[in-house]
Design a protein around this motif. Structure first.
Motif, PDB file in Angstrom:
ATOM      1  N   GLU A 271      45.817  46.706  51.007  1.00 44.55           N
ATOM      2  CA  GLU A 271      44.938  47.244  50.429  1.00 44.55           C
ATOM      3  C   GLU A 271      45.692  49.259  49.952  1.00 44.55           C
ATOM      4  N   ASP A 272      45.306  49.648  51.242  1.00 42.36           N
ATOM      5  CA  ASP A 272      45.526  51.511  51.018  1.00 42.36           C
ATOM      6  C   ASP A 272      47.250  51.543  51.317  1.00 42.36           C
ATOM      7  N   LEU A 273      48.522  50.907  50.624  1.00 42.38           N
ATOM      8  CA  LEU A 273      49.036  51.354  50.249  1.00 42.38           C
ATOM      9  C   LEU A 273      49.802  52.741  49.523  1.00 42.38           C
ATOM     10  N   SER A 274      50.595  53.549  49.643  1.00 41.81           N
ATOM     11  CA  SER A 274      50.862  54.625  49.329  1.00 41.81           C
ATOM     12  C   SER A 274      52.377  54.529  49.393  1.00 41.81           C
ATOM     13  N   LEU A 275      52.962  55.647  48.279  1.00 42.90           N
ATOM     14  CA  LEU A 275      54.242  55.514  48.130  1.00 42.90           C
ATOM     15  C   LEU A 275      55.245  55.793  49.742  1.00 42.90           C
ATOM     16  N   ALA A 276      53.936  56.827  50.240  1.00 47.35           N
ATOM     17  CA  ALA A 276      54.325  57.390  51.501  1.00 47.35           C
ATOM     18  C   ALA A 276      55.267  56.537  52.269  1.00 47.35           C
TER      19      ALA A 276
ATOM     20  N   ASP B 223      42.960  39.519  48.835  1.00 48.13           N
ATOM     21  CA  ASP B 223      44.076  39.073  49.417  1.00 48.13           C
ATOM     22  C   ASP B 223      45.195  39.237  49.108  1.00 48.13           C
ATOM     23  N   VAL B 224      45.499  39.790  48.001  1.00 45.40           N
ATOM     24  CA  VAL B 224      46.599  40.156  47.724  1.00 45.40           C
ATOM     25  C   VAL B 224      46.957  42.048  47.316  1.00 45.40           C
ATOM     26  N   GLY B 225      45.638  42.425  47.603  1.00 47.74           N
ATOM     27  CA  GLY B 225      46.034  44.115  47.533  1.00 47.74           C
ATOM     28  C   GLY B 225      45.265  44.481  46.747  1.00 47.74           C
ATOM     29  N   PHE B 226      44.766  44.035  46.251  1.00 45.87           N
ATOM     30  CA  PHE B 226      43.841  44.690  44.713  1.00 45.87           C
ATOM     31  C   PHE B 226      42.113  45.267  45.412  1.00 45.87           C
ATOM     32  N   SER B 227      41.658  45.727  44.763  1.00 48.33           N
ATOM     33  CA  SER B 227      40.269  46.456  45.545  1.00 48.33           C
ATOM     34  C   SER B 227      39.361  46.525  44.308  1.00 48.33           C
ATOM     35  N   THR B 228      39.737  46.494  43.033  1.00 48.26           N
ATOM     36  CA  THR B 228      38.738  46.596  42.370  1.00 48.26           C
ATOM     37  C   THR B 228      39.585  45.288  40.958  1.00 48.26           C
ATOM     38  N   LYS B 229      38.265  45.122  40.258  1.00 47.49           N
ATOM     39  CA  LYS B 229      38.829  43.956  39.388  1.00 47.49           C
ATOM     40  C   LYS B 229      39.206  44.805  38.113  1.00 47.49           C
ATOM     41  N   SER B 230      38.873  44.980  37.927  1.00 45.88           N
ATOM     42  CA  SER B 230      39.140  46.235  36.315  1.00 45.88           C
ATOM     43  C   SER B 230      40.825  46.648  36.970  1.00 45.88           C
ATOM     44  N   ASN B 231      40.856  47.101  37.706  1.00 47.18           N
ATOM     45  CA  ASN B 231      42.276  47.070  38.744  1.00 47.18           C
ATOM     46  C   ASN B 231      43.222  45.790  38.260  1.00 47.18           C
ATOM     47  N   PHE B 232      42.225  45.560  38.897  1.00 48.36           N
ATOM     48  CA  PHE B 232      43.146  42.925  39.132  1.00 48.36           C
ATOM     49  C   PHE B 232      44.026  42.924  37.703  1.00 48.36           C
ATOM     50  N   ASN B 233      42.148  43.082  37.164  1.00 47.95           N
ATOM     51  CA  ASN B 233      42.388  41.947  35.592  1.00 47.95           C
ATOM     52  C   ASN B 233      43.331  42.977  34.468  1.00 47.95           C
ATOM     53  N   ARG B 234      43.939  44.388  34.845  1.00 50.28           N
ATOM     54  CA  ARG B 234      44.160  45.706  33.902  1.00 50.28           C
ATOM     55  C   ARG B 234      45.713  45.073  33.604  1.00 50.28           C
ATOM     56  N   GLU B 235      46.218  44.954  35.376  1.00 46.22           N
ATOM     57  CA  GLU B 235      47.962  45.110  35.805  1.00 46.22           C
ATOM     58  C   GLU B 235      47.721  43.400  35.577  1.00 46.22           C
TER      59      GLU B 235
END
Length: 342
Positions: A242-247, A301-313
């Motif tokens: 969930e906290d994966l960053s580019l760095a 389980d796949v790394g999203f923390s908010t429903k809105s972001n998951f649904n949008r993507e």
């Protein structure tokens, strides 16, 4: 009577907004800058209220110095979220040092110096947010846009206070300090209003899918780099973090963050967040098709923390929502099974 609590309230509202925007960022070094900045912001608000609301003149020499510390701290805090190393941060200590000398020996220079400091750091911070996909490389991919918005809000407040403080100084020199408490109240009300609007206003911006320019066609080296990135993403199922960053992704692939961002863009036409989310959505689709887990369980389980972001993507990738996709996938599966049995 608003002089003391109102500036403090402005600092509190701003602190809560920054906390909300940067919740997914776990960098002890840069957090020290943020904490120091927020403490100073609150102190400055109370100090200004005591000075102009209650005539506590003993704070007069101190307030310009503490004010001059805040812009460097804010800049260093956001600068620490980028992929570039933070070289010689101690050089920024020169700024309050110069102001302290001016307070002691050149009082007429204090207000112009503060105007220049707030304006220069405000512009520098805003320009920092325009430096590309890796601008907030250390923030989790889901927090990059909120972090950028927080940086722009901070830059905007710096520019606002630079102009308003300069105007207040000119007004005081000409007309005296009789109306200063009212002016300070109006300035802080404006700051609170701006922060509240930021906090509640929806973010209408969307990550743009970049078309691959003919002049920037992917090279074989780009494709090899992408293979390394994909391998890093799959190792230990890093994409689920969930906290994966580019760095973090760049460190796992042992590549510079800017190179990771550029290779993904040139080969796929996507930014880093979209690229990682494509992999997350692919796994979500598999789980929707093959398991009985709920949509929320799969989302987490796949790394999203908010429903809105998951649904949008999910909609961006598949063109539909998760429940509808699952129903259609199951129907197609059943139809295929009937054909096979027939």
């Amino acid at each position: 009577m608003l002089s003391v609590p109102l500036p403090f309230l402005a600092g509190l509202v701003f602190a809560l907004t920054l906390y909300r925007s940067l919740k997914g960022v776990e960098l002890p070094g840069t957090r020290r800058y943020f904490h120091a900045f927020l403490v100073l912001y609150a102190f400055q608000g109370v100090g200004v209220g005591l000075r102009f609301g209650y005539g506590v003149n003993g704070l007069v020499p101190l307030l310009p110095i503490t004010a001059s510390i805040m812009p460097p701290l804010a800049f260093l805090a956001f600068r620490g979220l980028t992929a570039k190393p933070l070289d010689r941060p101690w050089l920024h200590a020169v700024v309050p040092g110069v102001v302290a000398v001016a307070v002691g020996f050149f009082r007429d220079l204090v207000d112009p110096l503060l105007l220049v400091i707030f304006f220069a750091y405000g512009v520098a911070l805003y320009r920092l947010t325009l430096s590309g996909d890796d601008v907030m490389a250390e923030a989790s991919l889901q927090r990059v846009r909120p972090a950028v918005r927080a940086a722009r809000l901070t830059a905007g407040l710096m520019l606002f206070f630079a102009v308003s403080d300069a105007a207040l100084a000119v007004y005081t020199d000409i007309y005296g300090s009789g109306d200063v408490p009212l002016a300070v109240t109006m300035m802080n009300l404006a700051a609170i209003a701006a922060v509240i609007v930021y906090y509640f206003a929806p973010d209408f911006s969307r990550p743009k899918q970049s078309a691959v320019s003919p002049a920037l066609k992917p090279t074989e080296e780009d494709k090899a780099t992408l293979s390394r990135i994909e391998a890093a993403l799959e190792e230990g199922e890093l994409y689920r973090s969930e906290d994966l960053s580019l760095a973090k992704l760049a460190r796992k692939a042992r590549l510079p963050a800017r190179e990771v961002s550029a290779a993904i863009n040139r080969v796929t036409g996507l930014n880093v967040s979209q690229f990682v989310n494509d992999r997350r959505i692919a796994e979500a689709c598999r789980l929707l098709r093959e398991t009985e887990r709920t949509v929320i369980q799969i989302m987490l389980d796949v790394g999203f923390s908010t429903k809105s972001n998951f649904n949008r993507e999910f909609r961006r990738v598949t063109g539909t929502n998760p429940k509808q996709w699952r129903a259609e996938a199951r129907a197609a599966q059943d139809a295929g099974a009937r054909k096979t049995s027939a």
